[in-house]
Every structure is written in structure tokens, then in C-alpha cells.
Design a protein around this motif. Structure first.
Motif, PDB file in Angstrom:
ATOM      1  N   LEU A   1       3.502  12.793 -11.657  1.00  0.00           N
ATOM      2  CA  LEU A   1       2.778  11.605 -11.815  1.00  0.00           C
ATOM      3  C   LEU A   1       1.784  11.509 -12.952  1.00  0.00           C
ATOM      4  CD1 LEU A   1       1.599  11.291  -8.013  1.00  0.00           C
ATOM      5  CD2 LEU A   1       3.318   9.663  -9.274  1.00  0.00           C
ATOM      6  N   ARG A   2       1.305  12.645 -13.223  1.00  0.00           N
ATOM      7  CA  ARG A   2       0.368  12.836 -14.551  1.00  0.00           C
ATOM      8  C   ARG A   2       0.723  13.832 -15.315  1.00  0.00           C
ATOM      9  NH1 ARG A   2      -4.722  11.818 -10.887  1.00  0.00           N
ATOM     10  NH2 ARG A   2      -4.235   9.749 -10.404  1.00  0.00           N
TER      11      ARG A   2
ATOM     12  N   GLU B   1      -5.523  13.314  -1.225  1.00  0.00           N
ATOM     13  CA  GLU B   1      -6.444  14.328  -1.677  1.00  0.00           C
ATOM     14  C   GLU B   1      -6.349  15.104  -0.386  1.00  0.00           C
ATOM     15  OE1 GLU B   1      -9.676  12.635  -3.387  1.00  0.00           O
ATOM     16  OE2 GLU B   1     -10.650  14.566  -3.645  1.00  0.00           O
TER      17      GLU B   1
ATOM     18  N   ARG C   1      -1.192  18.212  -6.941  1.00  0.00           N
ATOM     19  CA  ARG C   1      -1.313  17.007  -6.330  1.00  0.00           C
ATOM     20  C   ARG C   1      -0.313  15.949  -7.498  1.00  0.00           C
ATOM     21  NH1 ARG C   1      -5.761  13.327  -5.708  1.00  0.00           N
ATOM     22  NH2 ARG C   1      -7.126  14.723  -6.748  1.00  0.00           N
TER      23      ARG C   1
ATOM     24  N   HIS D   1      -3.263   5.450  -2.252  1.00  0.00           N
ATOM     25  CA  HIS D   1      -3.028   4.097  -2.996  1.00  0.00           C
ATOM     26  C   HIS D   1      -4.388   4.066  -3.980  1.00  0.00           C
ATOM     27  CE1 HIS D   1      -1.388   0.128  -3.643  1.00  0.00           C
ATOM     28  NE2 HIS D   1      -2.982  -0.388  -3.651  1.00  0.00           N
ATOM     29  N   GLU D   2      -5.479   4.391  -3.544  1.00  0.00           N
ATOM     30  CA  GLU D   2      -6.665   4.300  -4.297  1.00  0.00           C
ATOM     31  C   GLU D   2      -6.724   5.337  -5.555  1.00  0.00           C
ATOM     32  OE1 GLU D   2      -7.099   4.085  -0.745  1.00  0.00           O
ATOM     33  OE2 GLU D   2      -7.161   2.077  -1.156  1.00  0.00           O
ATOM     34  N   GLU D   3      -5.845   6.538  -5.210  1.00  0.00           N
ATOM     35  CA  GLU D   3      -5.900   7.542  -6.250  1.00  0.00           C
ATOM     36  C   GLU D   3      -4.957   7.220  -7.295  1.00  0.00           C
ATOM     37  OE1 GLU D   3      -5.194  11.187  -4.144  1.00  0.00           O
ATOM     38  OE2 GLU D   3      -6.720  10.748  -2.562  1.00  0.00           O
ATOM     39  N   LEU D   4      -4.202   6.476  -6.865  1.00  0.00           N
ATOM     40  CA  LEU D   4      -3.184   6.049  -8.059  1.00  0.00           C
ATOM     41  C   LEU D   4      -3.475   4.698  -9.088  1.00  0.00           C
ATOM     42  CD1 LEU D   4       0.216   6.222  -6.040  1.00  0.00           C
ATOM     43  CD2 LEU D   4      -0.594   7.790  -7.708  1.00  0.00           C
TER      44      LEU D   4
ATOM     45  N   ARG E   1       0.827  -1.173   0.094  1.00  0.00           N
ATOM     46  CA  ARG E   1       0.035   0.088  -0.086  1.00  0.00           C
ATOM     47  C   ARG E   1       0.880   1.018  -0.070  1.00  0.00           C
ATOM     48  NH1 ARG E   1      -5.328   1.014   0.776  1.00  0.00           N
ATOM     49  NH2 ARG E   1      -5.301   3.088   1.486  1.00  0.00           N
ATOM     50  N   LYS E   2       0.600   2.098  -0.916  1.00  0.00           N
ATOM     51  CA  LYS E   2       1.585   3.271  -1.124  1.00  0.00           C
ATOM     52  C   LYS E   2       0.844   4.262  -0.133  1.00  0.00           C
ATOM     53  CE  LYS E   2       3.280   2.828  -5.637  1.00  0.00           C
ATOM     54  NZ  LYS E   2       3.035   3.181  -7.127  1.00  0.00           N
ATOM     55  N   GLN E   3       1.751   4.942   0.504  1.00  0.00           N
ATOM     56  CA  GLN E   3       1.262   6.331   1.440  1.00  0.00           C
ATOM     57  C   GLN E   3       2.025   7.433   0.927  1.00  0.00           C
ATOM     58  OE1 GLN E   3       1.856   4.965   5.467  1.00  0.00           O
ATOM     59  NE2 GLN E   3      -0.450   5.379   5.646  1.00  0.00           N
TER      60      GLN E   3
END
Lengths: 132, 147
Positions: A127-128, A86, A79, B107-110, A45-47
Motif C-alpha cells: 500500500l505504501r 492497526e 501493515r 478506512h480511516e487509516e487509508l 467503507r473498506k474493511q
């Protein structure tokens, strides 16, 4: 199997069948994979960096907030650049606006004292893609 | 009871005057029915931008932080009072941040767009705008006659 290797010998089909059946039936039960286990390939899980260190952005903590500000224009990075979740991004944005209003933080640039502070993210590789 | 934070930028002045100004700000707070929880000196430094108030231009200020409780109706009066004080360059009153734990949603946003919850909601909303389709109620999943 030596018989086969020596030369091309035609064996009756029953012998071949008995060989293959012996190989398939005598399997060790411990070798059977456990299909009930959790997905071993699931990614960690990324944080985001603020959640990871449990930091709550505060308008008095100008040193931290200035790291999310562009040194050229003083604008807040989005972001897709900061890599925050968020919730934390909105918090950082409101706190920066509060600090700027209270006369703690510069608006049109990053304060020269904080120019050499460590980089939390790479501005050049968002990221985007940027929308401009 | 809401805890507020008052950020005041005072002009550069000798210590005795500074003390009297701080006392005055505290007195007005008490007059409006507030109580002070904390008073912090954040130092004297150059302001990030120059400010012109009361007919003067200031580049430097002493920063002070009051943490206090006061009735919410008094906040407007306080700001008005401090705005008329010529020793105060800038004043802001904010609510004190109450730390609350929020689970990280990065994690969900990615995830790719169709897996994200807000995108799924948008798609669902768009489905609602689809043209209604006539239902034949024949119990068949095809139209039995020639069209």
C-alpha cells in the motif's frame, strides 16, 4: 423558431425575452434535484480481511498466522503489505510471537507445509512504499 | 478468574509413559490449587526447530493443551515445576483470548495523511511548541504604527 432558421431576421427583443422566460419558468418541480440527499458518490467503507470475516487470530491457528510470514526470512510482514487494520495487525504480531515461542511455528522461515497456502495479499505491491 | 492455557511439548514415548506424564502434569496443577477446564491433544509432529533440553536434542514432540484456572501467583511455580520435568520439552502458559469486538479502522487509516487522526494530533502537538507571539490588545488585526 422557424422564423430564425429561415433567414437572418431581426426580431424585437421583447419577443426573445418572452421566449426565454417561458422556458425558464415552466419547469417541472419533480425535475428539480433533491439537494438534501446523502452524498451518492461516497465510497464504500473498506474493511481488512480479518475484520470482514470476523476472525480472531489465535496462536494455535498456525496455518492462518503463517500466511503473514515471509517464506524467505520468517519475518512478519508489515501493515503496508498485509493491509490489516492497526488492531488486527498488532494481534497477529503478538500471536505469531506466542506461537513461535510455544514451539508451534518456525522462526527463520515459513514451514514447508504452508508454502503453497493461498496468498492473502500481494507482497510485491504494498500500500505504501517499503522503508528500505 | 483468569483462564490460562498451558501448552506442553512432551517427548516421544510409549502410551503408558505418556499417560503417566500427563497425569503428573495434571496433578501438579491440582496441587497448586488449579482446576482443569479442558485437555486437548494437538498431535505428534516434527517441531519447527530442534530443541535441546535435559541434555538431549529433540526434533519431534507430542503437543498437549491444558485449559485451566489457577491463582496467578501459582503460575511461576507451575512453570518451574514443569521445567524440571524431564519428559517435558517445552512449556508455555498464556492467558486465554477473550474475544472482544473492535471496529475496523482500515478506512480511516487509508485516508491521506492530513485527514488521519494520529497525524492531526501530531500537528497539534507541534503547534504547542511554536514561539509565543506578542498580543497588542488593540482590538485591531493590524499594527497601527510604523514598525
Amino acid at each position: 423558431m422557424n422564423i430564425l432558421n429561415r433567414s437572418l431576421v431581426r426580431l424585437p427583443i421583447t419577443i426573445l425575452q418572452s421566449w426565454t422566460s417561458r422556458c425558464t419558468y415552466v419547469t417541472n418541480i419533480t425535475d428539480v434535484p433533491n439537494f438534501d440527499m446523502e452524498n451518492p458518490f461516497e465510497k464504500e467503507r473498506k474493511q481488512c480481511i480479518l475484520c470482514k470475516h470476523n476472525i480472531i487470530p489465535d496462536y494455535k491457528n498456525v496455518k492462518l498466522l503463517s500466511q503473514f510470514q515471509s517464506p524467505y526470512t520468517g519475518r512478519i510482514y508489515g501493515r503496508h503489505i498485509t493491509g490489516l487494520c492497526e488492531h488486527k495487525q498488532t494481534e497477529v504480531e503478538t500471536e505469531i510471537v506466542k506461537a513461535q515461542s510455544a514451539g508451534l511455528m518456525a522462526t527463520y522461515m515459513k514451514e514447508p507445509v504452508f508454502i503453497k497456502s493461498p496468498k492473502l495479499f500481494d507482497v510485491e505491491n504494498p500500500l505504501r512504499p517499503h522503508r528500505f | 478468574m483468569i483462564t490460562y492455557e498451558l501448552m506442553v511439548l512432551l517427548r516421544i514415548m510409549p502410551k503408558s509413559e505418556l499417560v503417566s506424564t500427563l497425569k503428573r502434569t495434571a496433578e501438579t496443577l491440582f496441587d497448586k490449587g488449579g482446576i482443569i477446564r479442558k485437555l486437548e491433544n494437538l498431535g505428534t509432529r516434527d517441531m519447527p526447530y530442534k530443541t535441546s533440553v535435559h541434555g538431549m536434542v529433540y526434533n519431534r514432540a507430542s503437543y498437549f493443551l491444558f485449559e485451566f484456572n489457577a491463582p496467578p501467583l501459582a503460575i511461576r511455580d507451575l512453570l518451574d515445576e514443569y521445567g524440571r520435568d524431564i519428559d517435558i520439552i517445552r512449556r508455555r502458559i498464556y492467558k486465554k483470548i477473550v474475544p472482544e469486538h473492535q471496529e475496523c479502522t482500515l478506512h480511516e487509516e487509508l485516508q491521506p495523511a492530513p485527514y488521519r487522526k494520529n497525524v492531526q494530533e501530531l500537528v497539534e502537538q507541534a503547534r504547542k511548541l511554536d514561539k509565543p507571539k506578542f498580543n497588542y490588545n488593540t482590538g485591531l488585526d493590524y499594527y497601527p504604527f510604523q514598525k
